[in-house]
Design an enzyme around this catalytic site. Structure first.
Site, short mmCIF file in Angstrom:
data_model
loop_
_atom_site.label_atom_id
_atom_site.label_comp_id
_atom_site.label_asym_id
_atom_site.label_seq_id
_atom_site.Cartn_x
_atom_site.Cartn_y
_atom_site.Cartn_z
N SER A 15 87.75 29.50 20.06
CA SER A 15 88.31 28.19 19.70
C SER A 15 89.52 28.36 18.78
O SER A 15 89.78 29.44 18.28
CB SER A 15 87.25 27.34 18.99
N SER A 17 89.97 27.05 15.76
CA SER A 17 89.71 26.65 14.37
C SER A 17 90.34 27.59 13.34
O SER A 17 90.46 27.22 12.18
CB SER A 17 88.20 26.57 14.12
N SER A 139 88.88 22.12 12.45
CA SER A 139 87.85 23.13 12.19
C SER A 139 86.56 22.44 11.78
O SER A 139 86.54 21.58 10.90
CB SER A 139 88.30 24.09 11.09
#
Length: 181
Positions: A15, A17, A139
């Site tokens: 991801s 984040s 996040s």
């Protein structure tokens, strides 16, 4: 198997984040020995060495689902007071000045709606960490689900050994071999 269990382990970043520090498709190595030797499956440290420090990028078992590994940056350690006011992080009542955290969304969300931009002050409990992704507006981290127990920490990320850009179907050659800060 011994090396992966006690010394170093590879992880893939799924991801965004931790953008811009870590990108989707980065493959990293994590030092599992640095924070002490742990018994497999028990998370008990049998040979302590060092504890995570502010600024370390750590891999840990996600508190809401221990079968998943998460990676975030340590912002606060036991005893620290962490707070955010209008996207600005304060550590022990002083502004946290670093180049890691980025904000790309100019909207400001009040703390009574969600803790993304405004929260705290929170005191980090003993044997715990407060962690945040570097991509602060995108996040899912300690602001939302709380603290990370030191027993859940698997290791410190230290190197990008491979980076694949799925969108452009190519290798990010400049990222390979990059040490993480």
């Amino acid at each position: 198997m011994f090396i992966r269990t006690f010394i170093v382990q590879a992880f893939k970043i799924p991801s965004g984040s931790m953008k811009e520090t870590l990108l989707i498709g980065d493959h990293i190595l994590v030092n599992k020995f640095l924070y002490g030797v742990k018994l497999p499956f028990a998370s008990a440290t049998i040979i302590p060495y060092k504890e995570p420090q502010r600024g370390d990028i750590v891999v840990f078992k996600f508190p809401e689902d221990p079968d998943k590994d998460f990676i975030k940056r340590v912002v606060g350690v036991a005893g620290d007071v962490v707070e955010s006011r209008d996207k600005r992080i304060f550590l022990n009542h002083k502004p946290l000045n670093h180049d890691f955290g980025i904000h790309k969304d100019s909207r400001m969300i009040p703390g009574n709606i969600q803790p993304r931009d405004n929260f705290g002050p929170l005191v980090v409990p003993e044997n715990s960490l407060f962690v945040m992704g570097d991509n602060r507006d995108h996040s899912y981290d300690s602001r939302f689900w709380g603290f990370v127990n030191l027993k859940a920490v698997r290791g410190k990320a230290f190197l990008i050994y491979w980076s694949w850009d799925k969108g452009n179907f190519g290798v990010r050659w400049k990222r390979i071999g990059q040490m993480l800060k």
